[in-house]
Design a protein around this motif. Structure first.
Motif, short mmCIF file in Angstrom:
data_model
loop_
_atom_site.label_atom_id
_atom_site.label_comp_id
_atom_site.label_asym_id
_atom_site.label_seq_id
_atom_site.Cartn_x
_atom_site.Cartn_y
_atom_site.Cartn_z
N ALA A 1 0.87 -1.29 -0.02
CA ALA A 1 0.16 -0.16 0.02
C ALA A 1 1.03 1.32 -0.12
O ALA A 1 0.48 2.40 -0.77
N VAL A 2 1.81 1.33 0.74
CA VAL A 2 2.76 2.36 1.04
C VAL A 2 3.47 2.84 -0.61
O VAL A 2 3.60 3.82 -1.03
N ARG A 3 3.85 1.67 -1.16
CA ARG A 3 4.60 1.61 -2.35
C ARG A 3 3.54 2.18 -3.55
O ARG A 3 3.85 2.91 -4.39
N GLY A 4 2.34 1.99 -3.10
CA GLY A 4 1.37 2.17 -4.14
C GLY A 4 0.90 3.70 -3.97
O GLY A 4 0.43 4.20 -5.08
N LEU A 5 1.31 4.44 -2.98
CA LEU A 5 1.01 5.96 -2.88
C LEU A 5 2.39 6.77 -3.75
O LEU A 5 2.34 7.60 -3.48
N GLY A 6 3.34 5.86 -4.07
CA GLY A 6 4.63 6.56 -4.92
C GLY A 6 5.68 6.26 -4.18
O GLY A 6 6.90 6.89 -4.77
N LEU A 7 6.04 5.65 -3.18
CA LEU A 7 7.27 5.75 -2.43
C LEU A 7 7.95 4.41 -2.93
O LEU A 7 7.30 3.33 -3.03
N LYS A 8 9.28 4.74 -3.30
CA LYS A 8 10.12 3.13 -3.82
C LYS A 8 11.20 3.00 -2.83
O LYS A 8 11.65 1.77 -2.93
N ASN A 9 11.99 4.15 -2.36
CA ASN A 9 12.93 3.90 -1.71
C ASN A 9 12.67 3.06 -0.38
O ASN A 9 11.80 3.46 0.30
N ASP A 10 13.48 1.95 0.08
CA ASP A 10 13.15 1.10 1.16
C ASP A 10 13.33 1.97 2.43
O ASP A 10 12.45 1.84 3.31
N ASP A 11 14.27 3.12 2.70
CA ASP A 11 14.22 3.76 3.99
C ASP A 11 13.00 4.49 4.13
O ASP A 11 12.45 4.61 5.00
N HIS A 12 12.56 5.25 2.98
CA HIS A 12 11.33 5.88 3.01
C HIS A 12 10.24 5.14 3.23
O HIS A 12 9.28 5.62 3.87
N VAL A 13 9.98 3.97 2.58
CA VAL A 13 8.79 3.17 2.87
C VAL A 13 8.81 2.80 4.22
O VAL A 13 7.86 2.40 4.96
N ALA A 14 10.13 2.47 5.05
CA ALA A 14 10.25 2.02 6.31
C ALA A 14 9.68 2.93 7.28
O ALA A 14 8.94 2.89 8.23
N LYS A 15 10.02 4.22 7.18
CA LYS A 15 9.78 5.52 7.61
C LYS A 15 8.29 5.59 7.75
O LYS A 15 7.67 5.96 8.76
N ALA A 16 7.71 5.51 6.66
CA ALA A 16 6.07 5.73 6.42
C ALA A 16 5.44 4.72 7.18
O ALA A 16 4.50 5.08 7.75
N THR A 17 6.12 3.54 7.06
CA THR A 17 5.21 2.31 7.63
C THR A 17 5.16 2.42 9.16
O THR A 17 4.25 2.25 9.98
#
Length: 462
Positions: free
Chosen positions: A220-236
């Protein structure tokens, strides 16, 4: 030239947090804290603290474990112990919170507590069959397109559920049934309210669900436009804090409401009856309709998350079978299991929870704090090895009487009580796991020093 990655807005974080909330918050999250309030009575506060540890703090740590290790599911959390362990752990977790126990419970709780009281007696068995078929048909439909799960749960089902729930809270606290500090305390909660609340938190299954939902949330987070693993982790992680904090507030309100209800009702056999009593007290016959709607909505959001997480993880590791085929399989198996009835599902789910929770807790904690020992597999192996025997003994002690009261079951329980501290509290794994951690850290330190010394010698020789 590569474009800069999108930054999530506050609205995006709210949507992801709402998704997480919907995935976590099922019928058990409504009925178990309410029943805990009745069991604890005037001792609701320490019982609440214990419950919040395993029902809020531990699931949050599970989300943080997914984020910190850049994991995408249960398999990745167990991977430091090798591929075979990780695969077996993933299958056991998904089977337990999926088609064996957790997912069928979403249908049976909402039917037994919300719908059954409104049906004639001769419609009960057939009613469950029809309701569970429609229920899992809806869960399958809402999960069919992976990218649409966020919309289905976070934007549609949750708001309706929360409006109804907070209406119940508003009326309940505007016209309280009684003073929670003056209510009767059951025998088990007179001296052990914190520990009993701690163990009651197991029933929500949310620590296990936090690991299983990782792949759904990351998708779901990647579906909002995030690709970088660190950014995905922080958003999660940020969405996890928001969702679990909100869940914690609801738990507090439910526990206090349960305690207050003792002023008008006797202790109920389980939380579904307690919730039925509360809504009937405030809303009369219409309360059944409110309760049925509340439970069906919250159960459906959880069922959507469970069947989707099962299908996503299994498709990831067994890609020859499509996501939609796995989705159909887990939905159908959940439908079949649901028709064994709520009592049988709960009776046989407790032993698996007592077995899996110790492993989940130690793996979550090591994933979150593993940087301190560089996620050394040696530490993982020793801790898990020391946790295994106590977890198996806890499982046998929690089996229904046909197993736990057999000669073998009684002998194992006697051994457990005699040799393992805190076994009587259901925490016989705690001391062995701590001992395993100390041994594992010592082994890691020795190995690291030897490697450093060897590197230094080689450098001098060159």
């Amino acid at each position: 030239m590569e474009l800069p990655e999108k930054k999530l807005s506050t609205r995006d974080y709210v949507v992801i947090a709402s998704l997480l909330f919907g995935l976590f918050f099922g019928a058990g999250n409504l009925i178990f804290p309410l029943h805990l309030g009745q069991l604890a009575g005037a001792n609701w506060f320490p019982a609440m603290l214990g419950f919040l540890v395993t029902a809020v703090a531990l699931p949050l740590l599970g989300v943080l474990a997914i984020a910190a290790t850049h994991a995408e599911g249960v398999y990745d959390i167990g991977r430091p112990l090798g591929g075979v362990f990780a695969l077996v752990f993933m299958v056991l977790i998904h089977a337990t919170i999926g088609p064996m126990f957790g997912t069928p419970r979403t249908a049976t709780v909402s039917f037994t507590t919300g719908v059954l009281p409104m049906l004639p007696k001769d419609w009960q068995q057939g009613g469950l069959l029809v309701f569970s078929a429609l229920f899992f048909g809806a869960a399958f439909f809402l999960s069919y397109k992976e990218r649409k799960i966020t919309t289905a749960v976070g934007k549609v089902l949750n708001p309706i559920f929360l409006v109804l729930l907070f209406f119940v809270f508003f009326v309940g606290y505007l016209h309280p049934m009684g003073n929670p500090a003056a209510q009767t305390v059951t025998a088990a909660y007179k001296n052990g309210s914190f520990m009993n609340g701690f163990l009651q938190g197991y029933n929500t299954m949310d620590a296990l669900a936090a690991l299983a939902f990782g792949v759904t949330v990351v998708t779901a987070v990647r579906g909002l436009g995030l690709k970088n693993d660190d950014h995905v982790a922080k958003a999660t992680a940020k969405a996890g804090v928001m969702a679990t904090s909100f869940i914690g507030l609801i738990y507090v309100a439910l526990i206090v409401l349960g305690s207050m209800s003792l002023a008008h009702f006797k202790l109920s056999p389980e939380g579904g009856t307690a919730f039925n009593q509360v809504v009937t007290y405030y809303f009369g016959t219409a309360g059944h309709a409110v309760l049925a709607t509340l439970l069906t909505l919250t159960c459906l959001t959880t069922a959507v998350g469970l069947v989707a997480a099962f299908a996503q993880d299994f498709h990831r590791h067994f890609p020859k079978v499509s996501y939609r085929a796995w989705l159909a399989l887990t939905s159908f198996l959940s439908f079949l299991t649901a028709n064994f009835g709520l009592e049988q599902i709960i009776a046989w789910s407790v032993p698996m929870l007592m077995f899996l929770y110790p492993f989940s807790m130690v793996l979550i904690l090591m994933s979150v704090f593993g940087k301190a020992f560089h996620h050394d597999p040696v530490v993982y192996r020793v801790v898990v090895a020391f946790t295994t025997v106590p977890a198996v003994l806890d499982m046998f002690a929690a089996f229904p009487a046909v197993v736990s009261q057999s000669a073998v079951g009684l002998a194992l329980h006697s051994f457990q009580l005699h040799y393992l501290p805190f076994a009587a509290m259901g925490l016989g794994w705690l001391v062995p796991a701590a001992v395993g951690l100390v041994i594992g850290l010592v082994a890691h330190t020795v190995k690291t020093r030897r490697a450093t010394a060897l590197a230094k010698v080689q450098a001098e020789q060159n």
